[in-house]
Motif scaffolding. Structure first.
Motif, PDB file in Angstrom:
ATOM      1  N   SER A 304       0.821  -1.204   0.000  1.00  0.00           N
ATOM      2  CA  SER A 304       0.000   0.000   0.000  1.00  0.00           C
ATOM      3  C   SER A 304       0.854   1.253   0.000  1.00  0.00           C
ATOM      4  O   SER A 304       0.544   2.230  -0.664  1.00  0.00           O
ATOM      5  N   SER A 305       1.944   1.248   0.748  1.00  0.00           N
ATOM      6  CA  SER A 305       2.814   2.421   0.843  1.00  0.00           C
ATOM      7  C   SER A 305       3.637   2.590  -0.422  1.00  0.00           C
ATOM      8  O   SER A 305       3.902   1.621  -1.154  1.00  0.00           O
ATOM      9  N   ILE A 306       4.040   3.805  -0.679  1.00  0.00           N
ATOM     10  CA  ILE A 306       4.810   4.095  -1.893  1.00  0.00           C
ATOM     11  C   ILE A 306       6.130   3.339  -1.894  1.00  0.00           C
ATOM     12  O   ILE A 306       6.630   2.945  -2.948  1.00  0.00           O
ATOM     13  N   ASN A 541       5.892  -6.615  -1.127  1.00  0.00           N
ATOM     14  CA  ASN A 541       7.159  -6.260  -1.768  1.00  0.00           C
ATOM     15  C   ASN A 541       8.145  -5.767  -0.719  1.00  0.00           C
ATOM     16  O   ASN A 541       7.743  -5.222   0.312  1.00  0.00           O
ATOM     17  N   LYS A 542       9.424  -5.922  -0.984  1.00  0.00           N
ATOM     18  CA  LYS A 542      10.402  -5.317  -0.078  1.00  0.00           C
ATOM     19  C   LYS A 542      10.401  -3.805  -0.286  1.00  0.00           C
ATOM     20  O   LYS A 542      10.023  -3.301  -1.349  1.00  0.00           O
ATOM     21  N   LYS A 543      10.831  -3.107   0.739  1.00  0.00           N
ATOM     22  CA  LYS A 543      10.819  -1.648   0.680  1.00  0.00           C
ATOM     23  C   LYS A 543      11.906  -1.129  -0.260  1.00  0.00           C
ATOM     24  O   LYS A 543      13.036  -1.622  -0.262  1.00  0.00           O
ATOM     25  N   GLU A 544      11.510  -0.140  -1.057  1.00  0.00           N
ATOM     26  CA  GLU A 544      12.430   0.558  -1.948  1.00  0.00           C
ATOM     27  C   GLU A 544      12.167   2.059  -1.809  1.00  0.00           C
ATOM     28  O   GLU A 544      11.227   2.476  -1.133  1.00  0.00           O
ATOM     29  N   THR A 545      12.975   2.865  -2.478  1.00  0.00           N
ATOM     30  CA  THR A 545      12.733   4.304  -2.449  1.00  0.00           C
ATOM     31  C   THR A 545      11.569   4.656  -3.361  1.00  0.00           C
ATOM     32  O   THR A 545      11.224   3.906  -4.279  1.00  0.00           O
TER      33      THR A 545
END
Length: 595
Positions: A304-306, A541-545
């Motif tokens: 959900s987060s960018i 998903n893993k966190k990315e920028t």
């Protein structure tokens, strides 16, 4: 959606399209009259008019229901829905008719929508039968599909439930069947009522020559139906601060509500972010990112987060909240900030509001009552409804608004015989025999054939654009929450709590959406760990920028998440209402014509 009006508040082909052969028609008309035929005929003559079927075909359909119900005569069957005008008609009139015609003792309970969802969850979690049939929002399609406890109706109608599936049901006539179809291409729910969230405005004020002249002199374009949010804002400014008063009454250019209350949640989950331009292209919902900002890859929600590829806290989402807050503060009546949905609903009918962006067509019946300040003496409304304007981030091919689709639903935990009896009722209340009359009562259309019936052509001038909208190609851009949302009840409750912090001033729009995105990711993570939703459950998903996801969406030819625009207020654009209406087709699609 919604706990509306008092509480608040889409392909498989049917086995038979309803076109009986001449021989069959003769058989019906010459067959000896039965006692139950007299009952059915009484309902046809006294209640089920108008109908898109002839009285002969209505009798044929009701005879089928009576025969199919014979194994279940005398059973007490319980069905539940939320309370809106359409469901009140079903509970008070159609349930009685069904019971008399079939011999099944049908009880249709009316409760608040939140209670419907709570009881539905109870049956799904306990496996104990609470109700035999459910009418609940298709917003739960992603929930029903993933938990594996809901009957896939497309399988049921050709399998276990074939003997109790109306050969005249005509699934392809239902305008909302795509909304109740999951990623596996199966239909899980049968649309029972639909209403959209549209733009509402005072047609009499917008066509006033003096106001038109002054608006164009100030803004350089015509006063009309706003195509974009910039025009909506200009119109709000104009009526609030330039017109100011009409006939000695203070007027406002906008209406909304802002109290931190559960009803604040659907103010946003009902596609507000997509109207701004959040998410991706796709009808009925954006893919891979939908209007809640949730990314789905294949059939699995992944964030959900960018930073996980979502868009709940991206620039488009934040922009939508900023505009919501600004407009309410600057252009709405002062009391709007402290109002709930139900409190704010009647305000436009009082006659001092120029326009409202977020207006449910289920209000139509209450807004055309004689004597209201927004009604003419001849029974026509001073107002109209039109397609909603879009925000600065919106692109062609994206959905543009919300449509509520209350839908018949069957659970696997319901005993098979009770499920069959309930399925008969859920079909009965959506059948062509009763559907047109029900549409006239509740104005919540589910069938193409009803929308194009001559009775609605005649009634259209008194319904403020409702019929014109539902006959238009624009209709397809309005849709419910879709398949990206794996657990609607758990995720929906997060919205009012977090956005309420922005509405109260406790948090900035960005901080509130950051919190919401993190909370939604947390729910997705718990669902992933539990593995209860199988191969289509969340897998984060893993966190990315953010930059990583901006570049990926650009490379993949997608939209979400979008970078922040340098200019979030392009020039306003409007269209003349009457010109817009004339641009829409005046005749039904070929299939509807063929029936």
């Amino acid at each position: 959606m919604r706990h509306l009006l008092g509480q608040r508040r889409r392909s498989t082909r049917a086995v038979f399209l309803g076109m009986a052969s001449a021989a069959a028609l003769i058989a019906v008309s010459t067959a000896p009259a039965r006692a139950d035929d007299a009952t059915a005929q009484k309902w046809i003559d006294e209640e089920f008019q108008p109908s898109t079927l002839s009285k002969q075909d209505q009798l044929k359909e009701l005879q089928w229901f009576a025969k199919a119900a014979e194994p279940f005569k005398g059973m007490d069957i319980n069905v539940v829905s939320e309370t809106i005008t359409t469901h009140e008609y079903e509970a008070k009139t159609l349930a009685k008719a069904f019971s008399e015609i079939t011999g099944i003792k049908l009880k249709h309970d009316l409760i608040q929508e939140g209670d419907v969802v709570e009881k539905l969850q109870t049956q799904m979690q306990s496996g104990k039968n609470v109700y035999d049939g459910w009418i609940n929002d298709s917003d739960l399609i992603g929930t029903h599909f993933r938990y594996g406890q809901t009957i896939a109706l497309s399988d049921y109608m050709t399998g276990e439930g074939k003997d109790v599936t109306d050969p005249m049901l005509d699934i392809d006539d239902f305008i909302g069947r795509s909304f109740t179809t999951a990623p596996d291409k199966k239909m899980y729910q049968l649309p029972d009522q639909q209403f959209a969230n549209l733009y509402w405005f005072r047609y009499d004020w917008f066509t006033n020559p003096d106001y038109k002249s002054k608006f164009k002199a100030k803004y350089g374009y015509d006063l009309g139906v706003p195509v974009n949010w910039s025009a909506y804002e200009d119109i709000a400014e104009f009526f609030t601060n330039d017109v100011k008063e009409i006939n000695g009454v203070k007027v406002y250019g906008h209406m909304d509500y802002g109290k931190k209350d559960p009803s604040l949640g659907w103010r946003f989950t009902d596609a507000w972010l997509s109207m701004a331009g959040n998410g991706d292209r796709g009808i009925p919902n954006g893919l891979p990112v939908d209007e809640w900002g949730v990314r789905m890859e294949g059939c699995r929600p992944v964030g959900s987060s960018i930073e996980r590829g979502g868009d709940t806290n991206g620039p488009a989402a934040v922009y939508s909240i900023v505009k919501y807050l600004d407009w309410m503060k600057k252009y709405a009546p002062p009391q709007a900030q402290g109002m709930t949905f139900s409190e704010s609903g009647p305000v436009p009918a009082q006659g001092n509001v120029a326009q409202q962006m977020f207006w449910y067509t289920a209000f139509t019946a209450d807004m055309v009552k004689p004597g209201l300040a927004v009604m003419n003496a001849d029974g026509t409304p001073k107002w109209r409804m039109a397609p909603s304007p879009h925000g600065a981030y919106w692109k062609e091919g994206m959905k543009l608004g919300y449509q509520d689709v209350g839908s018949g639903t069957l659970l696997k935990s319901t005993p098979p015989d009770r499920r069959k009896a309930a399925w008969l009722y859920l079909q009965f209340i959506t059948s062509k025999t009763v559907s047109l009359k029900k549409s006239h009562v509740g104005l919540t259309f589910i069938r193409e054939s009803d929308i194009w019936d001559k009775s609605f052509t005649e009634r259209a001038p008194k319904l403020g654009g409702l019929i014109e909208f539902y006959r238009s190609p624009a209709r397809t851009q309005w849709s419910p929450t879709g398949n990206n949302i794996p657990d609607y009840p758990k995720l929906a409750q997060l919205w009012w709590q977090n956005i309420g912090d922005a509405a109260s001033g406790a948090k900035t729009a960005q901080a509130a959406m950051d919190s919401l995105a993190a909370a939604q990711d947390s729910v997705l993570e718990r669902l992933e760990r539990s593995k209860v939703q199988g191969d289509c459950g969340p897998k984060l998903n893993k966190k990315e920028t953010a930059e990583f996801w901006y570049k990926k969406s650009e490379k993949d030819g997608n939209i979400a998440p979008q970078r922040k625009l340098a200019n979030e207020k392009p020039k306003g654009e409007t269209i003349d209402y009457d010109t817009l209406i004339k641009s829409w087709p005046a005749s039904p699609p070929k299939r509807a014509e063929a029936k």
